[in-house]
Design a protein around this motif. Structure first.
Motif, PDB file in Angstrom:
ATOM      1  N   LEU A   1      49.925  34.641  37.425  1.00  0.00           N
ATOM      2  CA  LEU A   1      48.603  34.274  37.452  1.00  0.00           C
ATOM      3  C   LEU A   1      47.547  35.431  36.807  1.00  0.00           C
ATOM      4  CD1 LEU A   1      46.497  32.461  38.973  1.00  0.00           C
ATOM      5  CD2 LEU A   1      46.281  34.049  40.836  1.00  0.00           C
ATOM      6  N   ASN A   2      46.897  34.826  35.871  1.00  0.00           N
ATOM      7  CA  ASN A   2      45.999  35.748  35.120  1.00  0.00           C
ATOM      8  C   ASN A   2      44.549  35.000  35.153  1.00  0.00           C
ATOM      9  OD1 ASN A   2      48.028  37.452  33.864  1.00  0.00           O
ATOM     10  ND2 ASN A   2      48.594  35.591  32.502  1.00  0.00           N
ATOM     11  N   THR A   3      43.785  36.078  35.221  1.00  0.00           N
ATOM     12  CA  THR A   3      42.110  35.616  35.180  1.00  0.00           C
ATOM     13  C   THR A   3      41.523  36.294  34.179  1.00  0.00           C
ATOM     14  OG1 THR A   3      41.634  37.528  36.792  1.00  0.00           O
ATOM     15  CG2 THR A   3      42.222  35.385  37.755  1.00  0.00           C
ATOM     16  N   GLU A   4      40.582  35.385  33.395  1.00  0.00           N
ATOM     17  CA  GLU A   4      40.125  36.077  32.113  1.00  0.00           C
ATOM     18  C   GLU A   4      40.620  37.080  31.305  1.00  0.00           C
ATOM     19  OE1 GLU A   4      36.229  37.406  33.845  1.00  0.00           O
ATOM     20  OE2 GLU A   4      35.880  35.416  34.975  1.00  0.00           O
ATOM     21  N   LYS A   5      41.781  36.704  30.993  1.00  0.00           N
ATOM     22  CA  LYS A   5      42.747  37.454  29.938  1.00  0.00           C
ATOM     23  C   LYS A   5      43.039  38.988  30.745  1.00  0.00           C
ATOM     24  CE  LYS A   5      41.081  35.100  25.845  1.00  0.00           C
ATOM     25  NZ  LYS A   5      40.734  35.331  24.341  1.00  0.00           N
ATOM     26  N   LYS A   6      42.675  39.153  32.002  1.00  0.00           N
ATOM     27  CA  LYS A   6      43.337  40.397  32.589  1.00  0.00           C
ATOM     28  C   LYS A   6      44.475  39.930  33.652  1.00  0.00           C
ATOM     29  CE  LYS A   6      38.944  42.234  34.129  1.00  0.00           C
ATOM     30  NZ  LYS A   6      38.134  42.738  35.316  1.00  0.00           N
ATOM     31  N   THR A   7      45.254  40.773  33.433  1.00  0.00           N
ATOM     32  CA  THR A   7      46.551  40.265  34.536  1.00  0.00           C
ATOM     33  C   THR A   7      46.060  40.750  35.884  1.00  0.00           C
ATOM     34  OG1 THR A   7      47.929  41.170  32.748  1.00  0.00           O
ATOM     35  CG2 THR A   7      48.816  40.845  35.118  1.00  0.00           C
ATOM     36  N   ALA A   8      46.393  39.768  36.878  1.00  0.00           N
ATOM     37  CA  ALA A   8      45.730  40.085  38.208  1.00  0.00           C
ATOM     38  C   ALA A   8      46.621  41.064  38.971  1.00  0.00           C
ATOM     39  CB  ALA A   8      46.103  38.678  38.795  1.00  0.00           C
ATOM     40  N   VAL A   9      47.896  41.428  38.608  1.00  0.00           N
ATOM     41  CA  VAL A   9      48.852  42.447  39.201  1.00  0.00           C
ATOM     42  C   VAL A   9      48.738  43.544  38.498  1.00  0.00           C
ATOM     43  CG1 VAL A   9      50.847  43.053  40.170  1.00  0.00           C
ATOM     44  CG2 VAL A   9      50.143  40.853  40.355  1.00  0.00           C
ATOM     45  N   THR A  10      48.329  44.799  39.023  1.00  0.00           N
ATOM     46  CA  THR A  10      48.288  45.910  38.454  1.00  0.00           C
ATOM     47  C   THR A  10      49.408  46.710  38.901  1.00  0.00           C
ATOM     48  OG1 THR A  10      45.806  46.011  38.127  1.00  0.00           O
ATOM     49  CG2 THR A  10      46.923  48.239  37.966  1.00  0.00           C
ATOM     50  N   SER A  11      50.146  47.397  37.808  1.00  0.00           N
ATOM     51  CA  SER A  11      51.192  48.424  38.331  1.00  0.00           C
ATOM     52  C   SER A  11      50.743  49.702  38.231  1.00  0.00           C
ATOM     53  CB  SER A  11      52.532  48.172  37.505  1.00  0.00           C
ATOM     54  OG  SER A  11      52.825  46.878  37.749  1.00  0.00           O
ATOM     55  N   ALA A  12      50.783  50.815  39.067  1.00  0.00           N
ATOM     56  CA  ALA A  12      50.396  51.985  39.046  1.00  0.00           C
ATOM     57  C   ALA A  12      51.762  52.732  38.489  1.00  0.00           C
ATOM     58  CB  ALA A  12      50.174  52.807  40.402  1.00  0.00           C
ATOM     59  N   LYS A  13      51.403  53.849  37.624  1.00  0.00           N
ATOM     60  CA  LYS A  13      52.560  54.503  36.947  1.00  0.00           C
ATOM     61  C   LYS A  13      52.828  55.886  37.881  1.00  0.00           C
ATOM     62  CE  LYS A  13      50.978  53.093  32.466  1.00  0.00           C
ATOM     63  NZ  LYS A  13      49.932  52.031  32.665  1.00  0.00           N
ATOM     64  N   GLU A  14      53.873  56.405  37.507  1.00  0.00           N
ATOM     65  CA  GLU A  14      54.375  57.657  38.279  1.00  0.00           C
ATOM     66  C   GLU A  14      53.211  58.653  37.809  1.00  0.00           C
ATOM     67  OE1 GLU A  14      57.513  60.966  36.784  1.00  0.00           O
ATOM     68  OE2 GLU A  14      58.356  59.123  37.318  1.00  0.00           O
ATOM     69  N   GLY A  15      52.894  59.190  39.224  1.00  0.00           N
ATOM     70  CA  GLY A  15      51.520  60.205  39.019  1.00  0.00           C
ATOM     71  C   GLY A  15      50.296  59.659  39.256  1.00  0.00           C
ATOM     72  N   ASP A  16      50.152  58.227  39.253  1.00  0.00           N
ATOM     73  CA  ASP A  16      48.860  57.671  39.610  1.00  0.00           C
ATOM     74  C   ASP A  16      48.522  57.675  41.040  1.00  0.00           C
ATOM     75  OD1 ASP A  16      48.622  56.919  36.875  1.00  0.00           O
ATOM     76  OD2 ASP A  16      49.115  54.811  37.212  1.00  0.00           O
ATOM     77  N   ALA A  17      47.491  57.959  41.476  1.00  0.00           N
ATOM     78  CA  ALA A  17      46.895  58.179  42.742  1.00  0.00           C
ATOM     79  C   ALA A  17      46.145  56.817  42.989  1.00  0.00           C
ATOM     80  CB  ALA A  17      46.102  59.248  43.259  1.00  0.00           C
ATOM     81  N   VAL A  18      46.619  56.177  43.757  1.00  0.00           N
ATOM     82  CA  VAL A  18      45.978  54.652  44.160  1.00  0.00           C
ATOM     83  C   VAL A  18      45.445  54.854  45.510  1.00  0.00           C
ATOM     84  CG1 VAL A  18      46.167  52.192  44.334  1.00  0.00           C
ATOM     85  CG2 VAL A  18      47.442  53.439  42.535  1.00  0.00           C
ATOM     86  N   LEU A  19      44.150  54.462  45.656  1.00  0.00           N
ATOM     87  CA  LEU A  19      43.544  54.317  46.896  1.00  0.00           C
ATOM     88  C   LEU A  19      43.431  53.079  47.495  1.00  0.00           C
ATOM     89  CD1 LEU A  19      41.956  56.437  49.000  1.00  0.00           C
ATOM     90  CD2 LEU A  19      39.781  55.715  47.696  1.00  0.00           C
ATOM     91  N   LEU A  20      43.877  52.497  48.533  1.00  0.00           N
ATOM     92  CA  LEU A  20      43.824  51.238  48.999  1.00  0.00           C
ATOM     93  C   LEU A  20      43.227  51.244  50.413  1.00  0.00           C
ATOM     94  CD1 LEU A  20      47.683  50.825  48.570  1.00  0.00           C
ATOM     95  CD2 LEU A  20      46.023  49.862  47.016  1.00  0.00           C
ATOM     96  N   MET A  21      42.139  50.346  50.585  1.00  0.00           N
ATOM     97  CA  MET A  21      41.351  50.076  51.712  1.00  0.00           C
ATOM     98  C   MET A  21      42.420  49.075  52.397  1.00  0.00           C
ATOM     99  SD  MET A  21      39.093  51.905  51.004  1.00  0.00           S
ATOM    100  CE  MET A  21      37.403  52.260  50.685  1.00  0.00           C
ATOM    101  N   GLY A  22      42.244  49.449  53.992  1.00  0.00           N
ATOM    102  CA  GLY A  22      43.389  48.890  54.672  1.00  0.00           C
ATOM    103  C   GLY A  22      42.762  47.702  55.586  1.00  0.00           C
ATOM    104  N   ARG A  23      43.633  47.170  56.472  1.00  0.00           N
ATOM    105  CA  ARG A  23      42.865  46.046  57.335  1.00  0.00           C
ATOM    106  C   ARG A  23      42.178  46.637  58.345  1.00  0.00           C
ATOM    107  NH1 ARG A  23      45.650  40.486  58.247  1.00  0.00           N
ATOM    108  NH2 ARG A  23      45.858  40.251  56.089  1.00  0.00           N
ATOM    109  N   ALA A  24      42.289  48.037  58.955  1.00  0.00           N
ATOM    110  CA  ALA A  24      41.389  48.684  59.667  1.00  0.00           C
ATOM    111  C   ALA A  24      39.966  48.860  59.347  1.00  0.00           C
ATOM    112  CB  ALA A  24      42.169  49.835  60.362  1.00  0.00           C
ATOM    113  N   TRP A  25      39.836  49.166  57.787  1.00  0.00           N
ATOM    114  CA  TRP A  25      38.637  49.318  57.335  1.00  0.00           C
ATOM    115  C   TRP A  25      37.943  47.835  57.153  1.00  0.00           C
ATOM    116  CZ3 TRP A  25      36.427  53.381  54.657  1.00  0.00           C
ATOM    117  CH2 TRP A  25      35.475  53.183  53.946  1.00  0.00           C
TER     118      TRP A  25
END
Length: 163
Positions: free
Chosen positions: A93-117
């Protein structure tokens, strides 16, 4: 991370974990899901980072095209993870030439909001309930490939334990 916790975060508690896995059988969370925490920081110390759907990509998809089946998210009764993943987030699935799925690389810090938020109705962290819980999963690992992951969860005050 601290800015998400709020301005007066001197009393905010966090829980950190280090998780390791090796190879295909060691993948911890291969199914698309959202965590049941307010906020989780995920960083791969060794190996590939998590795969996720950025909030801005999910919300910019047109109303006639469903990017994530949120009704199936975390509740789908399907034993085959590959089939479940294809239901929750359709493949290729792609949207507007952007890949929908992003893959973090080694060392990348990803901040994920959760269901409790997302489900928060009180003022523990913020009144911004318009942010949906982040949909993510662990990446596929090849045979013998190692992954060491650091996670840091924001703990809601209602779950504080005092000794």
């Amino acid at each position: 991370f601290q800015s998400v916790a709020g301005n007066d975060n001197s009393n905010i508690k966090c829980q950190a974990r280090i998780v390791s896995s090796i190879g295909k059988n060691g993948i911890k969370c291969p199914r698309w899901h959202a965590d049941h925490v307010p906020v989780r920081l995920v960083m791969s110390i060794i190996g590939p980072g998590c795969e996720y759907i950025p909030h801005e990509v999910e919300v910019t998809v047109s109303s006639n095209m469903r990017l994530v089946d949120r009704n199936a998210l975390n509740t789908l009764d399907e034993d085959d993870t590959r089939i479940a993943n294809d239901i929750i987030v359709p493949p290729n699935l792609n949207t507007e030439k952007k890949t929908a799925v992003t893959s973090a690389k080694e060392g990348d810090a990803v901040l994920l909001m959760g269901r409790a938020w997302e489900d928060s109705s009180d003022d523990d962290f913020t009144d911004n309930a318009s942010i949906l819980a982040a949909v993510h999963r662990s990446p596929l690992l090849s045979s013998g490939q190692e992954r060491i992951l650091l996670t840091v969860d924001l703990v809601p005050p209602s779950q504080y334990v005092y000794f």
